[in-house]
Every structure is written in structure tokens, then in C-alpha cells.
Scaffold this active site. Sequence first.
Site, PDB file in Angstrom:
ATOM      1  N   CYS A 102      28.694  21.026  39.066  1.00 26.51           N
ATOM      2  CA  CYS A 102      27.550  20.168  38.725  1.00 26.51           C
ATOM      3  C   CYS A 102      27.258  19.306  39.948  1.00 26.51           C
ATOM      4  O   CYS A 102      28.154  18.943  40.707  1.00 26.51           O
ATOM      5  CB  CYS A 102      27.762  19.209  37.554  1.00 26.51           C
ATOM      6  SG  CYS A 102      28.013  20.011  35.984  1.00 26.51           S
TER       7      CYS A 102
ATOM      8  N   ARG B   9      25.938  23.993  43.437  1.00 28.96           N
ATOM      9  CA  ARG B   9      27.007  23.493  42.565  1.00 28.96           C
ATOM     10  C   ARG B   9      26.808  23.919  41.106  1.00 28.96           C
ATOM     11  O   ARG B   9      27.639  23.622  40.254  1.00 28.96           O
ATOM     12  CB  ARG B   9      27.079  21.964  42.639  1.00 28.96           C
ATOM     13  CG  ARG B   9      27.342  21.447  44.048  1.00 28.96           C
ATOM     14  CD  ARG B   9      27.384  19.951  44.064  1.00 28.96           C
ATOM     15  NE  ARG B   9      28.537  19.435  43.368  1.00 28.96           N
ATOM     16  CZ  ARG B   9      29.740  19.276  43.898  1.00 28.96           C
ATOM     17  NH1 ARG B   9      29.946  19.583  45.164  1.00 28.96           N
ATOM     18  NH2 ARG B   9      30.731  18.797  43.185  1.00 28.96           N
TER      19      ARG B   9
ATOM     20  N   TRP C  10      26.456  22.845  35.860  1.00 25.92           N
ATOM     21  CA  TRP C  10      27.268  24.054  35.750  1.00 25.92           C
ATOM     22  C   TRP C  10      28.135  23.820  34.525  1.00 25.92           C
ATOM     23  O   TRP C  10      29.059  23.013  34.551  1.00 25.92           O
ATOM     24  CB  TRP C  10      28.112  24.256  36.999  1.00 25.92           C
ATOM     25  CG  TRP C  10      28.675  25.632  37.036  1.00 25.92           C
ATOM     26  CD1 TRP C  10      27.999  26.773  37.338  1.00 25.92           C
ATOM     27  CD2 TRP C  10      30.014  26.025  36.727  1.00 25.92           C
ATOM     28  NE1 TRP C  10      28.840  27.852  37.228  1.00 25.92           N
ATOM     29  CE2 TRP C  10      30.082  27.425  36.861  1.00 25.92           C
ATOM     30  CE3 TRP C  10      31.159  25.346  36.358  1.00 25.92           C
ATOM     31  CZ2 TRP C  10      31.232  28.146  36.631  1.00 25.92           C
ATOM     32  CZ3 TRP C  10      32.316  26.068  36.128  1.00 25.92           C
ATOM     33  CH2 TRP C  10      32.346  27.461  36.265  1.00 25.92           C
TER      34      TRP C  10
ATOM     35  N   ASN D 147      29.573  14.628  36.686  1.00 26.75           N
ATOM     36  CA  ASN D 147      30.151  15.854  37.225  1.00 26.75           C
ATOM     37  C   ASN D 147      31.647  15.772  37.012  1.00 26.75           C
ATOM     38  O   ASN D 147      32.278  14.838  37.503  1.00 26.75           O
ATOM     39  CB  ASN D 147      29.830  15.955  38.731  1.00 26.75           C
ATOM     40  CG  ASN D 147      30.700  16.978  39.444  1.00 26.75           C
ATOM     41  OD1 ASN D 147      31.062  17.988  38.864  1.00 26.75           O
ATOM     42  ND2 ASN D 147      31.039  16.709  40.678  1.00 26.75           N
ATOM     43  N   GLY D 148      32.211  16.709  36.274  1.00 33.13           N
ATOM     44  CA  GLY D 148      33.654  16.683  36.038  1.00 33.13           C
ATOM     45  C   GLY D 148      33.950  16.965  34.585  1.00 33.13           C
ATOM     46  O   GLY D 148      33.123  17.505  33.850  1.00 33.13           O
TER      47      GLY D 148
ATOM     48  N   GLU E  24      42.439  45.487  45.417  1.00 28.63           N
ATOM     49  CA  GLU E  24      41.502  44.392  45.648  1.00 28.63           C
ATOM     50  C   GLU E  24      41.364  44.114  47.156  1.00 28.63           C
ATOM     51  O   GLU E  24      40.260  43.879  47.649  1.00 28.63           O
ATOM     52  CB  GLU E  24      41.981  43.133  44.892  1.00 28.63           C
ATOM     53  CG  GLU E  24      41.247  41.845  45.195  1.00 28.63           C
ATOM     54  CD  GLU E  24      39.752  41.878  44.902  1.00 28.63           C
ATOM     55  OE1 GLU E  24      39.246  42.855  44.336  1.00 28.63           O
ATOM     56  OE2 GLU E  24      39.068  40.904  45.286  1.00 28.63           O
TER      57      GLU E  24
ATOM     58  N   LYS F  21      37.821  44.340  49.163  1.00 30.37           N
ATOM     59  CA  LYS F  21      37.253  43.240  49.972  1.00 30.37           C
ATOM     60  C   LYS F  21      36.847  43.762  51.344  1.00 30.37           C
ATOM     61  O   LYS F  21      35.771  43.456  51.848  1.00 30.37           O
ATOM     62  CB  LYS F  21      38.252  42.088  50.166  1.00 30.37           C
ATOM     63  CG  LYS F  21      38.552  41.198  48.992  1.00 30.37           C
ATOM     64  CD  LYS F  21      37.413  40.328  48.541  1.00 30.37           C
ATOM     65  CE  LYS F  21      36.513  41.029  47.574  1.00 30.37           C
ATOM     66  NZ  LYS F  21      36.641  40.795  46.185  1.00 30.37           N
TER      67      LYS F  21
ATOM     68  N   GLU G  92      33.724  46.157  51.121  1.00 30.61           N
ATOM     69  CA  GLU G  92      32.411  45.619  50.761  1.00 30.61           C
ATOM     70  C   GLU G  92      31.816  44.701  51.806  1.00 30.61           C
ATOM     71  O   GLU G  92      30.603  44.630  51.941  1.00 30.61           O
ATOM     72  CB  GLU G  92      32.421  44.961  49.383  1.00 30.61           C
ATOM     73  CG  GLU G  92      33.220  43.696  49.295  1.00 30.61           C
ATOM     74  CD  GLU G  92      33.254  43.117  47.885  1.00 30.61           C
ATOM     75  OE1 GLU G  92      32.246  43.166  47.170  1.00 30.61           O
ATOM     76  OE2 GLU G  92      34.311  42.595  47.504  1.00 30.61           O
TER      77      GLU G  92
ATOM     78  N   HIS H   2      52.962  61.674  48.012  1.00 28.60           N
ATOM     79  CA  HIS H   2      52.339  62.768  47.252  1.00 28.60           C
ATOM     80  C   HIS H   2      50.983  63.177  47.831  1.00 28.60           C
ATOM     81  O   HIS H   2      50.191  63.832  47.172  1.00 28.60           O
ATOM     82  CB  HIS H   2      52.201  62.370  45.782  1.00 28.60           C
ATOM     83  CG  HIS H   2      53.517  62.093  45.135  1.00 28.60           C
ATOM     84  ND1 HIS H   2      54.443  63.070  44.862  1.00 28.60           N
ATOM     85  CD2 HIS H   2      54.107  60.922  44.780  1.00 28.60           C
ATOM     86  CE1 HIS H   2      55.525  62.533  44.337  1.00 28.60           C
ATOM     87  NE2 HIS H   2      55.347  61.221  44.281  1.00 28.60           N
TER      88      HIS H   2
ATOM     89  N   LYS I  73      25.225  39.995  43.480  1.00 29.37           N
ATOM     90  CA  LYS I  73      26.289  39.186  42.888  1.00 29.37           C
ATOM     91  C   LYS I  73      26.491  39.515  41.423  1.00 29.37           C
ATOM     92  O   LYS I  73      27.607  39.572  40.946  1.00 29.37           O
ATOM     93  CB  LYS I  73      25.949  37.694  43.074  1.00 29.37           C
ATOM     94  CG  LYS I  73      27.056  36.755  42.616  1.00 29.37           C
ATOM     95  CD  LYS I  73      28.296  36.855  43.497  1.00 29.37           C
ATOM     96  CE  LYS I  73      29.470  36.084  42.959  1.00 29.37           C
ATOM     97  NZ  LYS I  73      30.745  36.578  43.524  1.00 29.37           N
TER      98      LYS I  73
HETATM   99  C1  F6R Z   1      33.586  42.407  44.371  1.00 32.49           C
HETATM  100  C2  F6R Z   1      32.860  41.903  43.224  1.00 32.49           C
HETATM  101  C3  F6R Z   1      32.474  42.876  42.167  1.00 32.49           C
HETATM  102  C4  F6R Z   1      32.529  42.231  40.782  1.00 32.49           C
HETATM  103  C5  F6R Z   1      31.974  43.189  39.714  1.00 32.49           C
HETATM  104  C6  F6R Z   1      32.097  42.611  38.332  1.00 32.49           C
HETATM  105  O1  F6R Z   1      33.922  41.385  45.244  1.00 32.49           O
HETATM  106  O2  F6R Z   1      32.546  40.754  43.132  1.00 32.49           O
HETATM  107  O3  F6R Z   1      33.256  44.033  42.203  1.00 32.49           O
HETATM  108  O4  F6R Z   1      33.840  41.886  40.512  1.00 32.49           O
HETATM  109  O5  F6R Z   1      30.638  43.468  39.983  1.00 32.49           O
HETATM  110  O6  F6R Z   1      31.415  41.407  38.236  1.00 32.49           O
HETATM  111  P1  F6R Z   1      31.761  40.351  37.119  1.00 32.49           P
HETATM  112  O7  F6R Z   1      33.145  39.865  37.384  1.00 32.49           O
HETATM  113  O8  F6R Z   1      30.729  39.280  37.276  1.00 32.49           O
HETATM  114  O9  F6R Z   1      31.680  41.071  35.818  1.00 32.49           O
END
Ligand code: F6R
Length: 608
Positions: free
Chosen positions: A2, A27, A74, A100-101, A481, A485, A488, A504, A603
Site C-alpha cells: 500500500c 506498492r 494492496w 499501510n501495514g 526453478e 529463472k 526466462e 540415465h 506477468k
Molecule cells: C516464472 C513465473 C511464472 C509463473 C506462472 C504462474 O518466473 O513467474 O512461471 O509462476 O505463470 O503464475 P501464478 O503464480 O501467478 O499463477
Amino acid sequence: MCGIVGYVGSREATEVLIEGLRRLEYRGYDSAGVAVLNGSGVQVRKAVGRLSALEDELRTNPAKGGVGIGHTRWATHGVPNLVNSHPHVSYDGKLSIIHNGIIENYRELKNELLEQGVQFKSDTDTEVVAHLLAKNYDGDLLATVHKVLKRLRGAYAIAVCHSDEPNRIIATRVGSPLVIGVGEGENFLASDVPALLKYTRKVIFLAEGCLAEVTREGVRLFNTEMQPIEATVTETDLTLDAAEKEGYEHFMLKEVHEQPHALSETIRGRIEGERIDLSELGLTADMLHGVNRIAILACGTSLYSGMVGKYLLERFTRIPTETWSASEFRYADPVIDPGMLVVAVSQSGETADTLEALRIVKAGGARTIAVCNVMGSSIPRHCDATLYTRAGPEIGVASTKAYTTQLAGFVLLAVGIGRLLNRVSDVEEARIVQGLRELPAQVKSLLDEDIVAVKRCAKRYKDVFNFMYIGRHFNYPTAMEGALKLKEISYIHAEGYAGGEMKHGPLALVEGTFPTIAIAPQGKTREKLISNVQEIKARKGVVVMVSTHGDEEARELADYLIEIPACEEELSPILAVVPLQLLAYYTATQLGRDVDKPRNLAKSVTVE
Ligand code: F6R
């Protein structure tokens, strides 16, 4: 998160507030609102969603006046809707507040006020403070705020104004940021410096627990005992862009560094003494009665946290658990029955595949829990209970703090459910709780070290075409993971593999310049993974090892060594992934990639 902002001066307050809120939208942007004083009362305007919705509302329904407070939300308590939006107004309509908090003891205070006949409009913790202030108001807002503060527990930055005192704003903070902007004949306050930069570079960082009275003429500060204190005014040299990222070059790096705080937020209020307390989820032994299997549904990074979640849930609840890519689950003709407990994991809460898989299991009568970062988003709304990860808005496309907080969420959930089912001993629970308590500081120490080996490694291998990441058991998903990272944001091909599977097939890839990242912290499978590393070294492969501080064998074997603090095995994925996030980050920046917005990605994936 927030964002809060306040203004006292001769401009139209709404112009300053909107400009400030625009700079604070990072935020949170669930809703926004302003309260403006014009000498004859308070005018409140709010809108759900982005700030532009509030701007539209103000065009239709202007609020004129030179004193005002504004908020971008938020959501943490109460879904994102109009009544839960800030500012909140007291029952007598005179006092407005932005916050905020989190007020941790808001339930207790709310009950007290309900007994006194106060009626609540929203589900927020903030409204409680508005009414409490009004109940205690004695004609002096500053003294009233000081008095009421003593009753609040939690972390907060608040700003309050009262229509009987239309020339001042009172602000205070504990654990949440608040900065005051000093102008000529006008003064400001905000959660963060960028909100002020258009108007002033002179700022005062309000000290913890202190109060500020902000008027046109000046700013007066008081300590917790209400003694006046000297203000230290500093001149900021931040630029607008850098300031939003708090000096970090990218949101991703900022979010990596926010992990200690984010983890503290995830844990906050959910551990008490040596116990895990998930009462907020309404989980009871009764609710879990008859659950004979668990399915975790998620995509991408959330899927990998779900893979760790499987190991945790099986260890602490002894209930068979499977993890599914939601996009696969949907078309796999899955067997669903009321004995199934489903955990849907999602940062955004809007991922289409996860949401659709959830609809299928709900139709089949399964019980559902969400692990989610965004309050009031679709996935929590479709679940029986939600564990919010409280990581704050994640803006970089590559998920970092959302992942580690999901992992912490799974630890809480697994041990919490295990205890409800009497399958976790007190000693076991106390061991995990202690580990969780130490976690934020351990992640911080890891980040503070700046991990020189990570930067060297990124520089050395940025031009290779392939990377292998290996791990076992709890850290097999860490390998996946870490590889994701790198893929991507740097666009280098990388694979995450179970260490034992190398022989294998993939071992054929290994030769002199082929780098393998081996994740081998202390734990049951460390030795086995060390053997896998030896097999790679015997084929002249290059190995970067992520191991626990003081592991001499790893030091001897590794071409590059990245050390993490010693921790409980179940928590090691949270620490081990941090250097891998940074490895991806530094590799990508060396290659000049658009780290926060990698090509072809978004995102929130709201399409199938
Ligand atoms: C990778 C990444 C994506 C998300 C995926 C699911 O860094 O961010 O692989 O994890 O698109 O997204 P959410 O978690 O929002 O369901």
C-alpha cells in the site's frame, strides 16, 4: 504494501495526491482513494482498480481543498472493493485515515468497539483505527493519535486528518515506511520518496514510533513520549525512475532483496511461541476429516513451489500428495472425489489454467485451499480457505519473492495440518518454528554477502548455450526453478534434473565447458548428490556448487562454490534458490536482456 500520501498547502490537494499515488502504484493497485478537507467537512472519493479509475471519479465528482490524504491499496484485510478502499472515515464522519501495514490486534479492538455499539462498514483493520481515534478524540488530534497508538500492535504507517482541525495532518509509523517532504508554504508526506520528487527534494525520514504534525507552515516531530524532537532534513539525489526501484537497477533485483521482509510478513502472526497458528484459515481437524489424498495444482514457478510442497505435506501429514501442472491436470481426466484436498498455488491468483483446474476439482466435490499472493483475486475467491503469502506486489516478470514466500507458506501449511491431525510432535514443530524464525535474517545475510562467486560465474558462463541444474528431494524443484529463472530472463537453455537421473541419459552432455549447477545443502541426500557431482567431474564437467557453509568436500569438488547458511533441511530450498535467482539476474544483465520484461512473457497468464 500500500502507498500513502498527504498534502497541506495552497495547491489543489487532489493534484498532488494523484501525482504521488501514481509514483506509489508499484506498492499496490487494488484500489485508490483520497480524502480532502476544505474547511467545511471531509470529501472522500474512491475507486476500485487502477489509479486511472480514481482520476475518472474525480473528474465527475471533484474534491476541492488544500489539505488531503491519499492511498493506493494492496489488499491484506478484506477483498479489493469500494468499502474496503482507503481512506476510511470514523463513525461520526469527521476523521479520515489512510494506512499501510497490518494492525495485528484489530479483531480484539473491533470486538471492543462493537460492544460499544460502533457499526463497521468494511472488513479492514484500518477502519478499527478510525473509530478508535474518534472514540478517544478530545479536540486535539495529535494527542489523540498519541494516546491511541499505545493500543495498536503490528506494523503501520498512518496519516489522519479531522474536519474540526482542517489545517493539519498527523502521521506516525511503526515498521512501515513514512517520509515527509518539506516545501515552501506547503508540506507533504508519503510512503516513499518518488511521490514527493516533483515538488521537493528535501525530506525527513520519520523515525520508528515518532509522530509528525504536518501543516502549511511547517513540520513538528515528537518522540514516543510526546517530547518535541529536531527534524533532520536531507536532500535526496534520487531520480524518479531509480527511486521507484529504491535504487535497484531492476524490479527483479529489488524483489530478490525484499525477500527477508517478505518472508517475515508470511510468517508474521502465524507462529506463536513454538507453535504454528493457522486459525485465520479456519482449518480444523473436522474440516480435514476424511481427506485421504492431496493434489497441488499450479503453473511455472508456483508449480515448483508445489513440488516442494508435496515433500513437505507428505513428511508432516503422511497424506499421499501429488503435484500437477494445472494445464496438464485439466486434460488428464483426473480422478476427483470428496476425499481429495486441493492446494492451488498462484502468485497472481488469476492464472487461467490453475483457475480452470480448480473449477474442475470443485465440481468433483474436493476441498480447496489457495496459497496466493494477491488478496481477493480469483483463485482465493474460489477456494474454501487461503493462505496469503503477503510478499507485496511482484512487478518483475520473473517470480522471486513470491516463490520463496510460497515455500514458507507450504512449511506453515504442512506442519499446521500435520499438527491438527496429531502427526507432528511438539519437538518437531518447535524445530521448524525455530528454523522459520531464523530464516529472514539468514536470507538477508546471504544477500548482504553479495555472493561474489555468483557474479564471477555469470561473467564466465554468460556465453554458453546450455546449463544443467541438479538437485535431489527438497532441492530437485530448486534445480527446476533455478533453470527456469535462467531460461526466462537470459534466454540461455537450461534444464533442471534430479541428480540421480543424470546417469540415465543427460551425463552424455557433459564435457569440458558444460556447466552444471549442483544444489547440495546439508540433508539426507547431500552425499548422494556429491556422488553425482563426482561423476560429472570425472567427465571433466564444470561444477558450480550450492552447499552449506563449511562443507569442505564441496569446496574441494567445486569449480565455483556458493555457500548458504546452515538450516533445517525442509527450509533449505528457500535459501538455496536465492543465489540461483541472482545467477540468472547477473547473467541476463551481462547479456543486456530486458530483465523485468523478458520477451514473449507476461506477468499474469490469464489465457489458456
Ligand atoms: C516464472 C513465473 C511464472 C509463473 C506462472 C504462474 O518466473 O513467474 O512461471 O509462476 O505463470 O503464475 P501464478 O503464480 O501467478 O499463477
